[in-house]
Design a protein around this motif. Structure first.
Motif, PDB file in Angstrom:
ATOM      1  N   VAL A  47       0.873  -1.176   0.000  1.00  8.39           N
ATOM      2  CA  VAL A  47       0.000   0.000   0.000  1.00  8.39           C
ATOM      3  C   VAL A  47       0.908   1.223   0.000  1.00  8.39           C
ATOM      4  N   LEU A  48       0.761   2.055  -1.017  1.00  7.52           N
ATOM      5  CA  LEU A  48       1.571   3.253  -1.174  1.00  7.52           C
ATOM      6  C   LEU A  48       0.849   4.422  -0.519  1.00  7.52           C
ATOM      7  N   GLU A  49       1.414   4.919   0.584  1.00 13.40           N
ATOM      8  CA  GLU A  49       0.792   6.013   1.335  1.00 13.40           C
ATOM      9  C   GLU A  49       1.718   7.225   1.290  1.00 13.40           C
ATOM     10  N   PHE A  50       1.200   8.355   0.795  1.00 19.22           N
ATOM     11  CA  PHE A  50       1.997   9.574   0.660  1.00 19.22           C
ATOM     12  C   PHE A  50       1.818  10.483   1.870  1.00 19.22           C
ATOM     13  N   ASP A  51       2.865  11.281   2.164  1.00 18.64           N
ATOM     14  CA  ASP A  51       2.740  12.286   3.217  1.00 18.64           C
ATOM     15  C   ASP A  51       1.835  13.425   2.766  1.00 18.64           C
ATOM     16  N   GLY A  76       1.623  -1.623   3.385  1.00 17.67           N
ATOM     17  CA  GLY A  76       0.997  -2.909   3.081  1.00 17.67           C
ATOM     18  C   GLY A  76       1.759  -4.078   3.664  1.00 17.67           C
ATOM     19  N   ASN A  77       1.456  -5.280   3.164  1.00 19.10           N
ATOM     20  CA  ASN A  77       2.057  -6.514   3.681  1.00 19.10           C
ATOM     21  C   ASN A  77       2.991  -7.187   2.693  1.00 19.10           C
ATOM     22  N   ALA A  78       3.355  -6.492   1.618  1.00 17.21           N
ATOM     23  CA  ALA A  78       4.237  -7.069   0.607  1.00 17.21           C
ATOM     24  C   ALA A  78       5.218  -5.990   0.154  1.00 17.21           C
ATOM     25  N   PRO A  79       6.347  -6.383  -0.409  1.00 18.12           N
ATOM     26  CA  PRO A  79       7.318  -5.386  -0.892  1.00 18.12           C
ATOM     27  C   PRO A  79       6.727  -4.515  -1.998  1.00 18.12           C
ATOM     28  N   LEU A  80       7.018  -3.218  -1.928  1.00 22.68           N
ATOM     29  CA  LEU A  80       6.544  -2.242  -2.903  1.00 22.68           C
ATOM     30  C   LEU A  80       7.613  -2.034  -3.968  1.00 22.68           C
ATOM     31  N   VAL A  81       7.206  -2.112  -5.234  1.00 22.23           N
ATOM     32  CA  VAL A  81       8.125  -1.853  -6.344  1.00 22.23           C
ATOM     33  C   VAL A  81       7.504  -0.780  -7.226  1.00 22.23           C
ATOM     34  N   ILE A  82       8.167   0.369  -7.298  1.00 21.91           N
ATOM     35  CA  ILE A  82       7.733   1.449  -8.180  1.00 21.91           C
ATOM     36  C   ILE A  82       8.458   1.257  -9.502  1.00 21.91           C
ATOM     37  N   THR A  83       7.698   1.038 -10.559  1.00 24.48           N
ATOM     38  CA  THR A  83       8.310   0.772 -11.865  1.00 24.48           C
ATOM     39  C   THR A  83       8.449   2.019 -12.722  1.00 24.48           C
ATOM     40  N   ASP A  84       7.620   3.035 -12.474  1.00 26.60           N
ATOM     41  CA  ASP A  84       7.701   4.237 -13.287  1.00 26.60           C
ATOM     42  C   ASP A  84       6.971   5.383 -12.603  1.00 26.60           C
ATOM     43  N   GLU A 100      14.457  -0.182  -6.306  1.00 32.17           N
ATOM     44  CA  GLU A 100      14.582  -1.377  -5.473  1.00 32.17           C
ATOM     45  C   GLU A 100      13.286  -1.608  -4.698  1.00 32.17           C
ATOM     46  N   PRO A 101      12.955  -2.867  -4.393  1.00 34.56           N
ATOM     47  CA  PRO A 101      11.745  -3.145  -3.594  1.00 34.56           C
ATOM     48  C   PRO A 101      11.825  -2.484  -2.217  1.00 34.56           C
ATOM     49  N   LEU A 102      10.707  -1.950  -1.794  1.00 33.39           N
ATOM     50  CA  LEU A 102      10.600  -1.287  -0.492  1.00 33.39           C
ATOM     51  C   LEU A 102       9.797  -2.202   0.432  1.00 33.39           C
ATOM     52  N   ALA A 103      10.429  -2.699   1.474  1.00 32.89           N
ATOM     53  CA  ALA A 103       9.789  -3.640   2.400  1.00 32.89           C
ATOM     54  C   ALA A 103       8.640  -2.962   3.146  1.00 32.89           C
ATOM     55  N   PRO A 104       7.682  -3.751   3.642  1.00 40.65           N
ATOM     56  CA  PRO A 104       6.593  -3.169   4.433  1.00 40.65           C
ATOM     57  C   PRO A 104       7.144  -2.353   5.614  1.00 40.65           C
ATOM     58  N   GLY A 105       6.601  -1.144   5.785  1.00 33.36           N
ATOM     59  CA  GLY A 105       7.028  -0.264   6.865  1.00 33.36           C
ATOM     60  C   GLY A 105       8.136   0.696   6.470  1.00 33.36           C
ATOM     61  N   GLU A 106       8.815   0.464   5.338  1.00 37.15           N
ATOM     62  CA  GLU A 106       9.905   1.346   4.919  1.00 37.15           C
ATOM     63  C   GLU A 106       9.370   2.544   4.139  1.00 37.15           C
ATOM     64  N   SER A 107      10.205   3.588   4.062  1.00 31.76           N
ATOM     65  CA  SER A 107       9.811   4.832   3.401  1.00 31.76           C
ATOM     66  C   SER A 107      10.752   5.159   2.254  1.00 31.76           C
ATOM     67  N   GLY A 108      10.279   6.011   1.371  1.00 27.79           N
ATOM     68  CA  GLY A 108      11.070   6.496   0.253  1.00 27.79           C
ATOM     69  C   GLY A 108      10.562   7.863  -0.156  1.00 27.79           C
ATOM     70  N   GLU A 109      11.180   8.428  -1.195  1.00 26.15           N
ATOM     71  CA  GLU A 109      10.765   9.730  -1.672  1.00 26.15           C
ATOM     72  C   GLU A 109      11.184   9.920  -3.124  1.00 26.15           C
TER      73      GLU A 109
END
Length: 152
Positions: A47-51, A76-84, A100-109
């Motif tokens: 689940v991709l949640e934005f600030d 969410g409960n699975a690794p997040l992969v942003i492709t584009d 790179e895959p983003l594990a559940p609970g991790e953040s990015g920008e």
């Protein structure tokens, strides 16, 4: 002719009913267990949640570059992969996101740069393509672009 049709119908019925007896014997329990596990995991999505889902630059002078950062988290409960990540026009450039895959609970920008094109109120959308349940998420930027006062 009726005898031929009746004979073919009887032959088809015998062929179909004879397969039923062997089908149950061909089921392998390990395959059933693996399929059940696969199906249970298939419902787990990142689940991709934005600030923030919108950013207003306020007033900007035409052709003046500005930028903002959209921060996100995988809730969410699975690794997040942003492709584009794509914008609705060439004057808005998304960049610097992790492939790179983003594990559940991790953040990015990621950063969105806008070059101040257009006139008056301008809104642009940025589409994030990822392995979420919907497949795409959208964030928006807006600005009020004023003419450059030094150029008349």
């Amino acid at each position: 002719m009726k005898k031929v049709i009746l004979g073919l119908t009887a032959l088809c019925l015998m062929a179909m009913t004879s397969c039923k007896d062997n089908a149950a014997a061909k089921i392998d329990e390990t395959n059933v267990t693996a399929a059940a596990e696969r199906d249970a995991n298939a419902s787990d999505f990142p689940v991709l949640e934005f600030d923030k889902t919108e950013h207003d630059f306020g007033e900007v002078i035409a052709k003046t570059p500005v930028e903002t950062v959209f921060k996100y988290k995988n809730t969410g409960n699975a690794p997040l992969v942003i492709t584009d990540i794509k914008s609705s026009c060439g004057c808005t450039v998304p960049q610097d996101w992790s492939r790179e895959p983003l594990a559940p609970g991790e953040s990015g920008e990621f950063t969105v740069k806008f070059n101040g094109s257009g006139a008056n109120k301008v809104s642009k959308s940025i589409t994030v393509t990822a392995n979420t349940e919907k497949g795409t998420e959208v964030v928006k930027i807006s600005a009020f672009v004023k003419a450059d006062p030094t150029k008349s």
